[in-house]
Design a protein around this motif. Sequence first.
Motif, PDB file in Angstrom:
ATOM      1  N   GLU A  64       0.839  -1.199   0.000  1.00 34.40           N
ATOM      2  CA  GLU A  64       0.000   0.000   0.000  1.00 34.40           C
ATOM      3  C   GLU A  64       0.877   1.253   0.000  1.00 34.40           C
ATOM      4  O   GLU A  64       0.615   2.210  -0.717  1.00 34.40           O
ATOM      5  CB  GLU A  64      -0.903   0.004   1.230  1.00 34.40           C
ATOM      6  CG  GLU A  64      -1.963  -1.082   1.255  1.00 34.40           C
ATOM      7  CD  GLU A  64      -3.108  -0.796   0.304  1.00 34.40           C
ATOM      8  OE1 GLU A  64      -3.199   0.342  -0.216  1.00 34.40           O
ATOM      9  OE2 GLU A  64      -3.924  -1.710   0.083  1.00 34.40           O
ATOM     10  N   VAL A  65       1.909   1.235   0.819  1.00 33.97           N
ATOM     11  CA  VAL A  65       2.826   2.374   0.883  1.00 33.97           C
ATOM     12  C   VAL A  65       3.559   2.546  -0.439  1.00 33.97           C
ATOM     13  O   VAL A  65       3.673   3.652  -0.973  1.00 33.97           O
ATOM     14  CB  VAL A  65       3.844   2.188   2.029  1.00 33.97           C
ATOM     15  CG1 VAL A  65       4.897   3.296   1.997  1.00 33.97           C
ATOM     16  CG2 VAL A  65       3.136   2.181   3.376  1.00 33.97           C
ATOM     17  N   GLN A  66       4.068   1.428  -0.992  1.00 31.42           N
ATOM     18  CA  GLN A  66       4.841   1.503  -2.228  1.00 31.42           C
ATOM     19  C   GLN A  66       4.008   2.054  -3.379  1.00 31.42           C
ATOM     20  O   GLN A  66       4.510   2.826  -4.216  1.00 31.42           O
ATOM     21  CB  GLN A  66       5.384   0.122  -2.601  1.00 31.42           C
ATOM     22  CG  GLN A  66       6.372   0.146  -3.752  1.00 31.42           C
ATOM     23  CD  GLN A  66       7.617   0.943  -3.428  1.00 31.42           C
ATOM     24  OE1 GLN A  66       8.330   0.640  -2.489  1.00 31.42           O
ATOM     25  NE2 GLN A  66       7.876   1.989  -4.209  1.00 31.42           N
ATOM     26  N   ASP A  67       2.719   1.694  -3.428  1.00 31.26           N
ATOM     27  CA  ASP A  67       1.847   2.204  -4.487  1.00 31.26           C
ATOM     28  C   ASP A  67       1.747   3.727  -4.433  1.00 31.26           C
ATOM     29  O   ASP A  67       1.703   4.391  -5.477  1.00 31.26           O
ATOM     30  CB  ASP A  67       0.448   1.586  -4.360  1.00 31.26           C
ATOM     31  CG  ASP A  67       0.418   0.124  -4.756  1.00 31.26           C
ATOM     32  OD1 ASP A  67       1.377  -0.339  -5.406  1.00 31.26           O
ATOM     33  OD2 ASP A  67      -0.553  -0.577  -4.409  1.00 31.26           O
ATOM     34  N   GLN A  68       1.700   4.284  -3.201  1.00 27.17           N
ATOM     35  CA  GLN A  68       1.645   5.740  -3.083  1.00 27.17           C
ATOM     36  C   GLN A  68       3.005   6.362  -3.434  1.00 27.17           C
ATOM     37  O   GLN A  68       3.079   7.389  -4.114  1.00 27.17           O
ATOM     38  CB  GLN A  68       1.254   6.152  -1.652  1.00 27.17           C
ATOM     39  CG  GLN A  68       0.159   5.353  -0.989  1.00 27.17           C
ATOM     40  CD  GLN A  68      -1.159   5.382  -1.720  1.00 27.17           C
ATOM     41  OE1 GLN A  68      -1.552   6.402  -2.288  1.00 27.17           O
ATOM     42  NE2 GLN A  68      -1.846   4.261  -1.745  1.00 27.17           N
ATOM     43  N   LEU A  69       4.074   5.732  -2.955  1.00 31.78           N
ATOM     44  CA  LEU A  69       5.417   6.269  -3.216  1.00 31.78           C
ATOM     45  C   LEU A  69       5.738   6.276  -4.702  1.00 31.78           C
ATOM     46  O   LEU A  69       6.400   7.189  -5.205  1.00 31.78           O
ATOM     47  CB  LEU A  69       6.465   5.451  -2.460  1.00 31.78           C
ATOM     48  CG  LEU A  69       6.483   5.595  -0.934  1.00 31.78           C
ATOM     49  CD1 LEU A  69       7.459   4.592  -0.322  1.00 31.78           C
ATOM     50  CD2 LEU A  69       6.860   7.014  -0.525  1.00 31.78           C
TER      51      LEU A  69
END
Length: 400
Positions: free
Chosen positions: A225-230
């Motif tokens: 989830e974090v990587q998708d935003q980053l």
Amino acid sequence: MNQRTDISKYVIHSVRKPNNDDYPKEEYDFNENHYLPLTYGESLNSEFEVLTNIIREGGLRADLSYRKGKSTVYGNTPVICFTEMPLVNFLQYVNVRNDRTRFTEYGVAVLKKEIYVNGGRPVISGLSSDNEFEYLDAPKRILKPEVLPFAEQYRYVKMNLSAGNDWTHEREWRISCPNKDFTVHDDYHGSSFMTYGVNIFSDMLFSEVILIINTEQEVKEIFQEVQDQLDSGYARGGEEFCNNIKYLIVEKAVAYINNHHINNIEDLPKDIYYSHTYETISEAEKQKVGAALKKCSELAKGFAEDFFKEYNLDTEEKKLNFDVSGFARVASYKSDNKFYRYLLSEDLGTAVSGSLWLHTISEYDMELQSITYQEYICQRYCEVLNSEIADIFRVSSNQD
């Protein structure tokens, strides 16, 4: 190592399990501030799901900390709450309080000095008037300014040791959020709106964020989830998302604390945090990607001609009036895949909301703005790419 065991450089925002009984049943001023599911059909049933929701939104929403339908914050200004308890005391308090709707080990930690720079202040526990004072607006807990200035009322916490009102052990800090300047994209209702909150994932405001999560398996789930935003640089609501994110695994931290007698986050070694390594592709695989994209480009004219024949579009007039307009693109949703990571790193595609959209492959991609045409071309591309590279490509489209 930090020599003080009672003070930490970090403050922690504890994420709790939702409790709908806390919110007023009637309409109230800040009804958009409690966390709602962002995707239709989803619900938020645990503190882990709320933390995931915070990441998707790109920050922390502020509210009046409702309990049993009533605000617990004075001054009618939404706030975000943190504790400056060292990590060991934070975890002890979770166990002692033993109420997942009030306080859990899931949370986010940021540097105290950066909370301060962004307006955060410690609460004021009790006043010399011993909680006997006049209100300007009692239902909204707005005190008269001669009791406490309006700008400071959000910090006030009732304290009466004789009656058992004592929350000093929480060592609380608060950020006041008087204005709607935090954007949320709500898929559940199909809209975006402004609300009260702070974008803790912006490196303009905070240099790092530590996500505190119970197990390594949960960290692996939330990492993506974090990587998708980053990848895209923005959360789904449009808030900037480009921070230094760390993942503190509580299970590992507890074991280390017990064996080494440390108290603070800053005393933990690096291996307590989760570290993710992506699989890299070989030089031969890079050449395979280039060859597949070149093949699609060379076949594009033939794909277009096939489409025109299939739909009997033998004149420019027929082509222009064939269909509703729209756009299609070749997309991939496998953001952990090595080819996805390579395409993104080489600027051959753009990350958008957890997906990768390949850039234009050929001039024939946009020959018609017909959505049927564009979907057809992209589907033919996908067939080639899935065969030549890996089965990770799909068509994504929308009407204009």
